[in-house]
Design a protein around this motif. Structure first.
Motif, PDB file in Angstrom:
ATOM      1  N   TYR A  31       0.837  -1.198   0.000  1.00 48.03           N
ATOM      2  CA  TYR A  31       0.000   0.000   0.000  1.00 48.03           C
ATOM      3  C   TYR A  31       0.873   1.249   0.000  1.00 48.03           C
ATOM      4  CZ  TYR A  31      -3.169   3.622   1.605  1.00 48.03           C
ATOM      5  OH  TYR A  31      -3.887   4.777   1.704  1.00 48.03           O
ATOM      6  N   TRP A  33       0.462   5.384   0.289  1.00 50.44           N
ATOM      7  CA  TRP A  33      -0.453   6.482   0.616  1.00 50.44           C
ATOM      8  C   TRP A  33      -0.288   7.593  -0.408  1.00 50.44           C
ATOM      9  CZ3 TRP A  33       0.589  11.091   4.046  1.00 50.44           C
ATOM     10  CH2 TRP A  33      -0.582  11.792   4.324  1.00 50.44           C
ATOM     11  N   ASN A  37      -5.916  11.890   1.672  1.00 52.50           N
ATOM     12  CA  ASN A  37      -6.827  11.713   2.800  1.00 52.50           C
ATOM     13  C   ASN A  37      -6.027  11.343   4.051  1.00 52.50           C
ATOM     14  OD1 ASN A  37      -8.850  11.118   4.588  1.00 52.50           O
ATOM     15  ND2 ASN A  37      -9.984   9.800   3.177  1.00 52.50           N
ATOM     16  N   GLU A  38      -6.039  12.223   5.038  1.00 56.17           N
ATOM     17  CA  GLU A  38      -5.258  12.002   6.265  1.00 56.17           C
ATOM     18  C   GLU A  38      -5.739  10.764   7.021  1.00 56.17           C
ATOM     19  OE1 GLU A  38      -2.188  12.696   8.904  1.00 56.17           O
ATOM     20  OE2 GLU A  38      -2.549  13.678   6.986  1.00 56.17           O
ATOM     21  N   ASP A  39      -7.041  10.424   6.885  1.00 54.95           N
ATOM     22  CA  ASP A  39      -7.580   9.254   7.582  1.00 54.95           C
ATOM     23  C   ASP A  39      -7.003   7.947   7.043  1.00 54.95           C
ATOM     24  OD1 ASP A  39      -9.154  10.861   9.156  1.00 54.95           O
ATOM     25  OD2 ASP A  39     -10.925  10.671   7.874  1.00 54.95           O
ATOM     26  N   GLU A  40      -6.497   7.951   5.832  1.00 51.22           N
ATOM     27  CA  GLU A  40      -5.938   6.747   5.221  1.00 51.22           C
ATOM     28  C   GLU A  40      -4.425   6.639   5.408  1.00 51.22           C
ATOM     29  OE1 GLU A  40      -7.134   6.705   1.161  1.00 51.22           O
ATOM     30  OE2 GLU A  40      -9.252   6.476   1.629  1.00 51.22           O
ATOM     31  N   ARG A  41      -3.825   7.639   6.042  1.00 50.98           N
ATOM     32  CA  ARG A  41      -2.375   7.633   6.224  1.00 50.98           C
ATOM     33  C   ARG A  41      -1.976   6.493   7.160  1.00 50.98           C
ATOM     34  NH1 ARG A  41       1.081   9.421  10.063  1.00 50.98           N
ATOM     35  NH2 ARG A  41      -0.558  10.430  11.252  1.00 50.98           N
ATOM     36  N   PRO A  42      -1.042   5.654   6.741  1.00 49.33           N
ATOM     37  CA  PRO A  42      -0.601   4.574   7.622  1.00 49.33           C
ATOM     38  C   PRO A  42       0.127   5.130   8.838  1.00 49.33           C
ATOM     39  CG  PRO A  42       0.503   4.461   5.471  1.00 49.33           C
ATOM     40  CD  PRO A  42      -0.373   5.651   5.461  1.00 49.33           C
TER      41      PRO A  42
END
Length: 107
Positions: A31, A33, A37-42
């Protein structure tokens, strides 16, 4: 493989398929990034470690609790009445006893 039927599982294993299909998992690209989208940041390793440590600190009994563990026997109907209220029945029972002590002598 999504089937739990033994015959289908045996047939799939004979075809070279496995329960986890590890080759398919290994073939996926990691994955990455996109930064949108900050919510999807690992999570970084440090963030993950901090989360684990915070979880470990909050486990168990609350620090500084003034409660004492004991064994006591109550009539079944009394326990059933408090338990019927759902979770928190012990807290409600403690509150009822505390209220009773306001107007009665414990001796």
């Amino acid at each position: 493989m999504t089937s739990n039927e033994p015959n289908k599982m045996r047939a799939a294993l004979k075809r070279g398929e496995s329960k986890t299909d590890a080759a398919k998992v290994r073939g996926k690209a990691p994955y990455v990034w996109d930064g949108k989208n900050e919510d999807e940041r690992p999570m970084s390793r440090e963030e993950m470690q901090a989360g684990i440590e915070a979880y470990r600190r909050q486990r168990g009994r609350p620090a500084g609790s003034d409660k004492e563990s004991t064994t006591i026997r109550f009539d079944r109907d009394v326990l059933a009445a408090f338990r019927a209220g759902g979770p928190g029945w012990q807290t409600r029972m403690n509150a009822a006893l505390r209220d009773w002590l306001k107007t009665h002598s414990p001796v």
